[in-house]
Design a protein around this motif. Structure first.
Motif, mmCIF file in Angstrom:
data_model
loop_
_atom_site.group_PDB
_atom_site.id
_atom_site.type_symbol
_atom_site.label_atom_id
_atom_site.label_comp_id
_atom_site.label_asym_id
_atom_site.label_seq_id
_atom_site.Cartn_x
_atom_site.Cartn_y
_atom_site.Cartn_z
ATOM 1 N N MET A 52 1.084 -1.390 -0.336
ATOM 2 C CA MET A 52 -0.132 0.191 -0.323
ATOM 3 C C MET A 52 0.441 1.355 -0.114
ATOM 4 S SD MET A 52 -2.917 1.257 2.675
ATOM 5 C CE MET A 52 -4.046 -0.280 1.894
ATOM 6 N N ILE A 53 0.827 2.211 -1.137
ATOM 7 C CA ILE A 53 1.266 4.000 -1.267
ATOM 8 C C ILE A 53 0.170 4.502 -0.203
ATOM 9 C CG2 ILE A 53 2.463 5.325 -2.274
ATOM 10 C CD1 ILE A 53 3.933 2.580 -2.854
ATOM 11 N N MET A 54 1.322 4.772 0.422
ATOM 12 C CA MET A 54 0.994 6.321 1.778
ATOM 13 C C MET A 54 1.652 7.563 1.485
ATOM 14 S SD MET A 54 -0.191 4.326 6.027
ATOM 15 C CE MET A 54 -1.162 2.824 5.006
ATOM 16 N N ARG A 55 0.801 8.759 1.544
ATOM 17 C CA ARG A 55 1.298 9.872 1.495
ATOM 18 C C ARG A 55 0.828 10.863 2.472
ATOM 19 N NH1 ARG A 55 3.558 13.500 -2.143
ATOM 20 N NH2 ARG A 55 2.397 11.472 -4.333
ATOM 21 N N ILE A 56 2.785 10.756 3.363
ATOM 22 C CA ILE A 56 2.787 11.784 4.228
ATOM 23 C C ILE A 56 2.691 13.484 3.475
ATOM 24 C CG2 ILE A 56 3.507 13.083 6.115
ATOM 25 C CD1 ILE A 56 4.413 9.674 7.170
ATOM 26 N N MET A 57 1.827 14.252 3.541
ATOM 27 C CA MET A 57 1.569 15.416 2.988
ATOM 28 C C MET A 57 2.755 16.534 2.929
ATOM 29 S SD MET A 57 -2.567 16.635 3.585
ATOM 30 C CE MET A 57 -2.411 18.137 2.355
ATOM 31 N N GLY A 58 3.269 16.937 2.173
ATOM 32 C CA GLY A 58 4.255 17.813 2.190
ATOM 33 C C GLY A 58 6.269 16.931 2.925
ATOM 34 N N GLU A 59 6.112 15.427 2.856
ATOM 35 C CA GLU A 59 6.757 14.555 3.066
ATOM 36 C C GLU A 59 7.523 13.434 1.705
ATOM 37 O OE1 GLU A 59 8.435 11.654 6.529
ATOM 38 O OE2 GLU A 59 7.090 13.830 6.692
ATOM 39 N N GLY A 60 6.118 13.134 1.260
ATOM 40 C CA GLY A 60 7.019 12.121 -0.202
ATOM 41 C C GLY A 60 5.727 11.017 0.200
ATOM 42 N N GLN A 61 5.638 9.753 -0.309
ATOM 43 C CA GLN A 61 5.014 8.929 -0.240
ATOM 44 C C GLN A 61 5.931 7.795 0.056
ATOM 45 O OE1 GLN A 61 3.316 8.654 -5.365
ATOM 46 N NE2 GLN A 61 1.808 8.290 -4.191
ATOM 47 N N PHE A 62 5.428 6.498 0.701
ATOM 48 C CA PHE A 62 6.087 5.317 1.609
ATOM 49 C C PHE A 62 5.313 4.455 1.206
ATOM 50 C CE2 PHE A 62 6.876 9.510 4.124
ATOM 51 C CZ PHE A 62 8.040 8.903 4.061
ATOM 52 N N GLU A 63 5.478 3.304 1.023
ATOM 53 C CA GLU A 63 4.991 1.532 1.055
ATOM 54 C C GLU A 63 5.303 0.810 1.797
ATOM 55 O OE1 GLU A 63 5.181 -1.826 -2.627
ATOM 56 O OE2 GLU A 63 6.823 -0.538 -2.377
ATOM 57 N N VAL A 64 4.166 0.762 2.564
ATOM 58 C CA VAL A 64 3.910 0.103 3.738
ATOM 59 C C VAL A 64 3.290 -1.634 3.397
ATOM 60 C CG1 VAL A 64 2.613 -0.194 5.594
ATOM 61 C CG2 VAL A 64 2.930 1.905 4.832
ATOM 62 N N ALA A 65 4.061 -2.177 3.638
ATOM 63 C CA ALA A 65 3.667 -3.873 3.866
ATOM 64 C C ALA A 65 2.363 -3.983 3.932
ATOM 65 C CB ALA A 65 4.805 -4.994 3.853
ATOM 66 N N ASP A 66 1.325 -5.083 4.067
ATOM 67 C CA ASP A 66 0.680 -5.159 4.243
ATOM 68 C C ASP A 66 0.589 -6.032 6.000
ATOM 69 O OD1 ASP A 66 -1.452 -4.540 2.420
ATOM 70 O OD2 ASP A 66 -1.320 -7.023 1.355
ATOM 71 N N GLU A 67 1.391 -6.646 5.767
ATOM 72 C CA GLU A 67 1.731 -6.571 7.816
ATOM 73 C C GLU A 67 1.725 -6.057 8.910
ATOM 74 O OE1 GLU A 67 6.216 -7.612 7.652
ATOM 75 O OE2 GLU A 67 5.443 -8.576 5.848
ATOM 76 N N HIS A 68 1.962 -4.371 8.120
ATOM 77 C CA HIS A 68 1.892 -3.919 9.090
ATOM 78 C C HIS A 68 0.142 -2.380 9.223
ATOM 79 C CE1 HIS A 68 6.327 -4.482 9.640
ATOM 80 N NE2 HIS A 68 6.334 -3.773 8.842
ATOM 81 N N LEU A 69 -0.368 -3.017 8.742
ATOM 82 C CA LEU A 69 -1.954 -2.275 8.766
ATOM 83 C C LEU A 69 -2.875 -2.308 9.767
ATOM 84 C CD1 LEU A 69 -3.020 -3.110 4.557
ATOM 85 C CD2 LEU A 69 -1.665 -0.919 5.883
ATOM 86 N N ASN A 70 -2.299 -3.833 10.498
ATOM 87 C CA ASN A 70 -3.292 -3.680 11.897
ATOM 88 C C ASN A 70 -2.574 -2.960 12.887
ATOM 89 O OD1 ASN A 70 -5.316 -5.739 11.391
ATOM 90 N ND2 ASN A 70 -3.682 -7.483 11.467
ATOM 91 N N ARG A 71 -1.511 -2.479 12.930
ATOM 92 C CA ARG A 71 -1.023 -1.727 14.237
ATOM 93 C C ARG A 71 -1.188 -0.145 13.283
ATOM 94 N NH1 ARG A 71 5.137 -0.070 14.875
ATOM 95 N NH2 ARG A 71 4.714 1.456 16.702
ATOM 96 N N LEU A 72 -1.105 0.056 12.025
ATOM 97 C CA LEU A 72 -1.543 1.261 11.412
ATOM 98 C C LEU A 72 -3.321 1.717 12.078
ATOM 99 C CD1 LEU A 72 1.236 1.829 8.385
ATOM 100 C CD2 LEU A 72 1.466 2.063 10.933
ATOM 101 N N ASN A 73 -3.539 0.850 11.528
ATOM 102 C CA ASN A 73 -5.656 0.781 11.743
ATOM 103 C C ASN A 73 -5.574 1.181 13.087
ATOM 104 O OD1 ASN A 73 -6.863 1.265 9.123
ATOM 105 N ND2 ASN A 73 -5.873 -1.146 9.290
ATOM 106 N N GLN A 74 -5.127 0.596 13.953
ATOM 107 C CA GLN A 74 -4.975 0.914 15.980
ATOM 108 C C GLN A 74 -4.358 2.452 15.770
ATOM 109 O OE1 GLN A 74 -2.418 -2.734 17.651
ATOM 110 N NE2 GLN A 74 -4.114 -3.760 17.883
ATOM 111 N N LEU A 75 -3.620 2.468 15.939
ATOM 112 C CA LEU A 75 -3.237 3.850 16.086
ATOM 113 C C LEU A 75 -4.191 4.978 15.010
ATOM 114 C CD1 LEU A 75 0.161 3.526 15.253
ATOM 115 C CD2 LEU A 75 -0.517 3.917 16.927
ATOM 116 N N ASP A 76 -4.734 4.404 13.926
ATOM 117 C CA ASP A 76 -5.824 5.617 13.420
ATOM 118 C C ASP A 76 -7.378 5.583 14.208
ATOM 119 O OD1 ASP A 76 -6.372 6.873 10.962
ATOM 120 O OD2 ASP A 76 -7.796 4.916 10.058
#
Length: 97
Positions: A1-25
């Motif tokens: 998955m490609i995520m953009r942090i505004m003003g910083e750029g794009q980052f590729e995040v592997a699916d295995e990290h999405l659970n943790r990121l969704n919890q933080l979201d």
């Protein structure tokens, strides 16, 4: 998955990290609902930090779309609320099937 942090750029995040990121979201959404600036700032910092920790920066010349757009460091509560209105439920999409 490609995520953009505004003003910083794009980052590729592997699916295995999405659970943790969704919890933080989810924590960020709760902080927005509370209106507590200190909690909001901390949760936004945690979310952006976690993305930087687990993601790989995308090459600067890559012109493809982002799956998710996140606010920049220092974004206000109102700026994040506006971004959420455009994104829908949370900033980070669920795990692909």
């Amino acid at each position: 998955m490609i995520m953009r942090i505004m003003g910083e750029g794009q980052f590729e995040v592997a699916d295995e990290h999405l659970n943790r990121l969704n919890q933080l979201d989810d924590e960020l959404l709760a902080a927005l609902d509370s209106g507590n600036e200190t909690v909001f700032r901390s949760t936004l910092d945690n979310l952006l930090g976690a993305i930087r920790e687990v993601a790989t920066p995308v090459a600067a010349d890559y012109l493809g779309p982002s799956d998710s757009i996140l606010p920049q460091d220092g974004a206000t509560i109102e700026e994040v609320r506006e971004l959420l209105r455009a994104e829908g439920d949370g900033l980070i999409p669920g795990i692909p099937e």
